[in-house]
Design a protein around this motif. Structure first.
Motif, PDB file in Angstrom:
ATOM      1  N   TRP A 195      18.235  19.205  25.994  1.00 47.40           N
ATOM      2  CA  TRP A 195      18.083  19.040  27.433  1.00 47.40           C
ATOM      3  C   TRP A 195      19.399  18.728  28.137  1.00 47.40           C
ATOM      4  CZ3 TRP A 195      14.966  20.426  31.057  1.00 47.40           C
ATOM      5  CH2 TRP A 195      15.005  19.802  32.301  1.00 47.40           C
ATOM      6  N   ARG A 196      20.284  17.992  27.460  1.00 47.94           N
ATOM      7  CA  ARG A 196      21.463  17.445  28.138  1.00 47.94           C
ATOM      8  C   ARG A 196      22.726  18.277  27.969  1.00 47.94           C
ATOM      9  NH1 ARG A 196      20.880  11.019  26.420  1.00 47.94           N
ATOM     10  NH2 ARG A 196      18.981  10.572  27.623  1.00 47.94           N
ATOM     11  N   ASN A 197      22.811  19.153  26.992  1.00 47.31           N
ATOM     12  CA  ASN A 197      24.048  19.862  26.684  1.00 47.31           C
ATOM     13  C   ASN A 197      23.931  21.347  27.002  1.00 47.31           C
ATOM     14  OD1 ASN A 197      25.742  17.679  25.150  1.00 47.31           O
ATOM     15  ND2 ASN A 197      23.695  17.573  24.274  1.00 47.31           N
ATOM     16  N   LYS A 198      25.043  21.915  27.452  1.00 45.76           N
ATOM     17  CA  LYS A 198      25.030  23.277  27.986  1.00 45.76           C
ATOM     18  C   LYS A 198      24.658  24.320  26.935  1.00 45.76           C
ATOM     19  CE  LYS A 198      28.220  24.492  30.875  1.00 45.76           C
ATOM     20  NZ  LYS A 198      29.521  24.889  31.447  1.00 45.76           N
ATOM     21  N   ARG A 199      25.315  24.293  25.774  1.00 46.87           N
ATOM     22  CA  ARG A 199      25.070  25.366  24.816  1.00 46.87           C
ATOM     23  C   ARG A 199      23.648  25.346  24.269  1.00 46.87           C
ATOM     24  NH1 ARG A 199      28.895  27.551  19.900  1.00 46.87           N
ATOM     25  NH2 ARG A 199      27.398  29.040  19.057  1.00 46.87           N
ATOM     26  N   PRO A 200      23.143  24.216  23.760  1.00 44.61           N
ATOM     27  CA  PRO A 200      21.742  24.244  23.293  1.00 44.61           C
ATOM     28  C   PRO A 200      20.750  24.475  24.421  1.00 44.61           C
ATOM     29  CG  PRO A 200      22.639  22.016  23.176  1.00 44.61           C
ATOM     30  CD  PRO A 200      23.788  22.924  23.461  1.00 44.61           C
ATOM     31  N   ARG A 201      21.051  23.969  25.643  1.00 45.58           N
ATOM     32  CA  ARG A 201      20.136  24.199  26.766  1.00 45.58           C
ATOM     33  C   ARG A 201      20.106  25.677  27.145  1.00 45.58           C
ATOM     34  NH1 ARG A 201      22.001  20.561  30.111  1.00 45.58           N
ATOM     35  NH2 ARG A 201      23.226  21.909  31.463  1.00 45.58           N
ATOM     36  N   SER A 202      21.250  26.339  27.063  1.00 49.84           N
ATOM     37  CA  SER A 202      21.289  27.769  27.355  1.00 49.84           C
ATOM     38  C   SER A 202      20.508  28.563  26.328  1.00 49.84           C
ATOM     39  CB  SER A 202      22.747  28.254  27.397  1.00 49.84           C
ATOM     40  OG  SER A 202      23.460  27.595  28.422  1.00 49.84           O
ATOM     41  N   SER A 203      20.531  28.098  25.069  1.00 48.98           N
ATOM     42  CA  SER A 203      19.787  28.815  24.035  1.00 48.98           C
ATOM     43  C   SER A 203      18.287  28.714  24.258  1.00 48.98           C
ATOM     44  CB  SER A 203      20.144  28.273  22.647  1.00 48.98           C
ATOM     45  OG  SER A 203      19.699  26.941  22.493  1.00 48.98           O
ATOM     46  N   VAL A 204      17.836  27.670  24.980  1.00 49.46           N
ATOM     47  CA  VAL A 204      16.418  27.573  25.323  1.00 49.46           C
ATOM     48  C   VAL A 204      16.047  28.659  26.324  1.00 49.46           C
ATOM     49  CG1 VAL A 204      14.645  26.110  26.365  1.00 49.46           C
ATOM     50  CG2 VAL A 204      16.331  25.098  24.835  1.00 49.46           C
ATOM     51  N   PHE A 205      16.958  28.939  27.267  1.00 46.50           N
ATOM     52  CA  PHE A 205      16.682  29.986  28.252  1.00 46.50           C
ATOM     53  C   PHE A 205      16.627  31.371  27.603  1.00 46.50           C
ATOM     54  CE2 PHE A 205      18.562  26.741  31.156  1.00 46.50           C
ATOM     55  CZ  PHE A 205      17.463  26.580  31.971  1.00 46.50           C
ATOM     56  N   ILE A 206      17.345  31.555  26.476  1.00 47.53           N
ATOM     57  CA  ILE A 206      17.316  32.840  25.778  1.00 47.53           C
ATOM     58  C   ILE A 206      15.919  33.131  25.255  1.00 47.53           C
ATOM     59  CG2 ILE A 206      18.259  34.069  23.762  1.00 47.53           C
ATOM     60  CD1 ILE A 206      20.879  32.651  24.228  1.00 47.53           C
ATOM     61  N   VAL A 207      15.107  32.072  25.067  1.00 45.68           N
ATOM     62  CA  VAL A 207      13.723  32.241  24.630  1.00 45.68           C
ATOM     63  C   VAL A 207      12.964  33.166  25.587  1.00 45.68           C
ATOM     64  CG1 VAL A 207      11.522  31.030  24.350  1.00 45.68           C
ATOM     65  CG2 VAL A 207      13.599  30.083  23.350  1.00 45.68           C
ATOM     66  N   LEU A 208      13.244  33.055  26.875  1.00 44.41           N
ATOM     67  CA  LEU A 208      12.564  33.896  27.865  1.00 44.41           C
ATOM     68  C   LEU A 208      12.880  35.371  27.649  1.00 44.41           C
ATOM     69  CD1 LEU A 208      13.146  31.702  31.054  1.00 44.41           C
ATOM     70  CD2 LEU A 208      11.095  31.840  29.636  1.00 44.41           C
ATOM     71  N   ILE A 209      14.141  35.646  27.260  1.00 39.43           N
ATOM     72  CA  ILE A 209      14.523  37.028  26.983  1.00 39.43           C
ATOM     73  C   ILE A 209      13.790  37.522  25.741  1.00 39.43           C
ATOM     74  CG2 ILE A 209      16.454  38.537  26.392  1.00 39.43           C
ATOM     75  CD1 ILE A 209      18.259  36.647  27.976  1.00 39.43           C
ATOM     76  N   GLY A 210      13.726  36.668  24.705  1.00 44.03           N
ATOM     77  CA  GLY A 210      13.039  37.045  23.480  1.00 44.03           C
ATOM     78  C   GLY A 210      11.558  37.287  23.683  1.00 44.03           C
ATOM     79  N   LEU A 211      10.960  36.536  24.596  1.00 41.13           N
ATOM     80  CA  LEU A 211       9.530  36.668  24.834  1.00 41.13           C
ATOM     81  C   LEU A 211       9.182  38.054  25.366  1.00 41.13           C
ATOM     82  CD1 LEU A 211       6.837  35.143  24.779  1.00 41.13           C
ATOM     83  CD2 LEU A 211       7.277  34.426  27.140  1.00 41.13           C
ATOM     84  N   PHE A 212      10.084  38.654  26.130  1.00 42.17           N
ATOM     85  CA  PHE A 212       9.828  39.976  26.709  1.00 42.17           C
ATOM     86  C   PHE A 212      10.438  41.102  25.875  1.00 42.17           C
ATOM     87  CE2 PHE A 212       9.623  37.046  30.337  1.00 42.17           C
ATOM     88  CZ  PHE A 212       8.387  37.382  30.834  1.00 42.17           C
ATOM     89  N   TYR A 213      10.939  40.759  24.685  1.00 42.64           N
ATOM     90  CA  TYR A 213      11.578  41.758  23.825  1.00 42.64           C
ATOM     91  C   TYR A 213      10.601  42.863  23.430  1.00 42.64           C
ATOM     92  CZ  TYR A 213      14.419  43.549  19.931  1.00 42.64           C
ATOM     93  OH  TYR A 213      15.148  44.340  19.088  1.00 42.64           O
ATOM     94  N   GLY A 214       9.332  42.502  23.243  1.00 40.80           N
ATOM     95  CA  GLY A 214       8.337  43.485  22.832  1.00 40.80           C
ATOM     96  C   GLY A 214       8.121  44.590  23.841  1.00 40.80           C
ATOM     97  N   LEU A 215       8.423  44.337  25.122  1.00 37.30           N
ATOM     98  CA  LEU A 215       8.226  45.358  26.152  1.00 37.30           C
ATOM     99  C   LEU A 215       9.142  46.561  25.966  1.00 37.30           C
ATOM    100  CD1 LEU A 215       7.804  43.076  29.299  1.00 37.30           C
ATOM    101  CD2 LEU A 215       6.023  44.192  27.943  1.00 37.30           C
ATOM    102  N   ILE A 216      10.196  46.390  25.162  1.00 36.84           N
ATOM    103  CA  ILE A 216      11.070  47.525  24.866  1.00 36.84           C
ATOM    104  C   ILE A 216      10.395  48.485  23.903  1.00 36.84           C
ATOM    105  CG2 ILE A 216      13.311  48.183  23.892  1.00 36.84           C
ATOM    106  CD1 ILE A 216      14.352  45.435  24.703  1.00 36.84           C
ATOM    107  N   PHE A 217       9.558  47.952  22.993  1.00 40.78           N
ATOM    108  CA  PHE A 217       8.998  48.754  21.907  1.00 40.78           C
ATOM    109  C   PHE A 217       7.539  49.147  22.141  1.00 40.78           C
ATOM    110  CE2 PHE A 217      12.539  46.470  20.101  1.00 40.78           C
ATOM    111  CZ  PHE A 217      13.129  47.388  19.250  1.00 40.78           C
TER     112      PHE A 217
END
Length: 492
Positions: A273-295
């Motif tokens: 929650w408090r640090n930029k790099r791990p917090r940014s990796s949480v936002f990448i989850v949103l990209i991964g969630l929609f990954y299936g729409l490509i296939f």
């Protein structure tokens, strides 16, 4: 002055602990560079005959120019994620009588010699030689080569402007994605036929060498903007300013139900929650969630259901993979302090396991709407979730015992390779390819349901042998404890 800069950077490079510890990785990167050079060179040789054979009624030269719009979009996107502005250690120079303008010109000039700027030449030059041998006008082809050289540098400096404006934000990739997405959207839906405009502009510019002045002026403008942007930050007090941050706390008492692992679980949640790099990796989850729409909507992959396993592992394990591959490097800044405490190592690792397992289950719940594409998709996601929790969590924990690279939590996550070593490259094989192979064999020999059963069954075995696996992994960490402490003390 330039020779002095080069000599100082060379000494810094060969004397750094990072170089001494990463010789194997550097050799690997050289082979990757050679691979791309061969690929681009092969493309340059084969492009003309392939276009002539498949589209005999069209001019190959014009066809290539029609695709330059997509080439430049892809180039800008790849540069943003992989190319960084070449920097030098300027802090010691700021207290010396060194002209700041020369420092900035050297840094920008160094970017001109980037590998990304030379790579397109391995396609452009062979293709141009073939064009000349086929009777195309020599002046026109030479103008085309120079135009692409200038355009490559324009993309180079444009990338640095975009990256410089967005580097301080958590969602640093958002501006470039918006720019690329908007341009592609406008062109794809014919709101603005940008590819046609660029095709017309390229043909007009290469018709006369005089018109090359226009892209040269654009390049000089972007160089000047980059120069002003860097010179404004080249002050000693810029690096001495401290940022005031407000610490926030949250109630994590609900984690106490996890027993002895609760304190470490709370530590990880606060870090996320408090640090930029791990917090940014949480936002990448949103990209991964929609990954299936490509296939899943693509008819091509509907007959290749084995690819769905890869997608399922990725969608349900996106956080697990992003977080797990850097265990225990997330704690590298205070790892020595952590290991000096009288704590059971198993409880520390168990907290990582709980966090990864919970994320896989949550991602499966969030991916349930994919049932729209068929019940088989939901079954694959369920089997992938079981496999991720039962097998991939233990694989990542075991691989973490080989991590020897420190991580700066204040840096952004998107395509940040600081802390990345051979472990992170190799662990992708068991994480993503093994489950695909485990599904494929029974799926091909028997049926779809048997592939799902094998994948799920192996994941359940991971659950059943969890205690034994954790005991083995804990022992490996204990044996590597002092090597990791020493490695995390080094400045990468």
């Amino acid at each position: 002055m330039v020779s002095d800069f080069i000599r100082l950077e060379w000494k810094q490079f060969i004397r750094s602990s990072y170089w001494q510890k990463s010789v194997a990785l550097n050799i690997f990167l050289v082979f990757i560079a050679l691979y791309f050079i061969l690929v681009f060179f092969g493309l340059g040789i084969s492009l003309y005959p392939l276009l002539k054979e498949n589209f005999p009624e069209k001019d190959p030269f014009n066809m290539v120019n029609q695709f330059l719009f997509y080439w430049f979009l892809a180039d800008l996107l790849m540069r943003f994620f992989f190319q960084k502005l070449p920097v030098m250690s300027v802090k010691p120079l700021l207290v010396l009588p060194v002209n700041k303008n020369k420092v900035v010109h050297y840094v920008l000039g160094k970017s001109v010699l980037s590998f990304f700027n030379f790579l397109p030449l391995f396609t452009v030059i062979p293709f141009s030689v073939i064009l000349i041998s086929e009777g195309y006008d020599l002046t026109r082809v030479m103008n085309w080569i120079f135009l692409l050289l200038i355009a490559t540098q324009i993309v180079n400096f444009l990338n640095f402007i975009i990256e410089g404006k967005s580097s301080g934000t958590d969602l640093a990739m958002l501006p470039i994605l918006l720019i690329i997405g908007t341009l592609y959207f406008l062109n794809h839906f014919k709101i603005l036929t940008l590819d046609a405009y660029l095709f017309t502009a390229v043909n007009w510019i290469i018709s006369s060498s005089f018109y090359l002045v226009i892209p040269i002026l654009v390049l000089l403008l972007l160089y000047f903007v980059n120069f002003r942007m860097l010179i404004s930050q080249l002050y000693l007090d810029q690096s001495l300013q401290s940022k005031a941050t407000v610490a926030s706390s949250s109630d994590l008492s609900w984690t106490n139900r996890f027993g002895a692992s609760a304190p470490f679980l709370q530590l990880d949640l606060r870090m996320l929650w408090r640090n930029k790099r791990p917090r940014s990796s949480v936002f990448i989850v949103l990209i991964g969630l929609f990954y299936g729409l490509i296939f899943y909507p693509n008819p091509i992959y509907q007959s290749m259901q084995v690819m769905y396993v890869f997608v399922g592992i990725f969608v349900t394990g996106i956080f697990l993979i992003n977080f797990g591959q850097f265990i225990p490097a997330w704690d590298s800044g205070y790892y020595k302090l952590l290991m000096s405490q009288n704590i059971p190592y198993k409880d520390y690792l168990q907290s990582k396991y709980l966090l990864m397992a919970s994320s896989a289950f949550l991602m499966f719940i969030l991916s349930i709407p994919y049932i729209y594409f068929g019940w088989k998709v939901l079954l694959i996601h369920f089997a992938a979730m079981i496999y991720n929790v039962g097998i991939n969590t233990h694989v990542l924990l075991f691989a973490g015992s080989f991590n020897r690279k420190k991580i700066d939590l204040t840096q952004r996550a998107a395509f940040n390779y600081q802390g990345t070593g051979a472990v992170q490259w190799l662990v992708g094989i068991p994480l993503l390819l093994f489950p695909v192979g485990l599904f494929y064999l029974p799926y091909k020999l028997i049926n779809f349901e048997s592939g799902i059963a094998i994948l799920t069954g192996i994941g359940i075995l991971g659950f059943l042998f969890h205690e034994k696996l954790m005991k083995f992994i804990t022992k490996k960490y204990i044996n590597s404890k002092y090597k990791m402490i020493n490695a995390f003390d080094q400045d990468n």
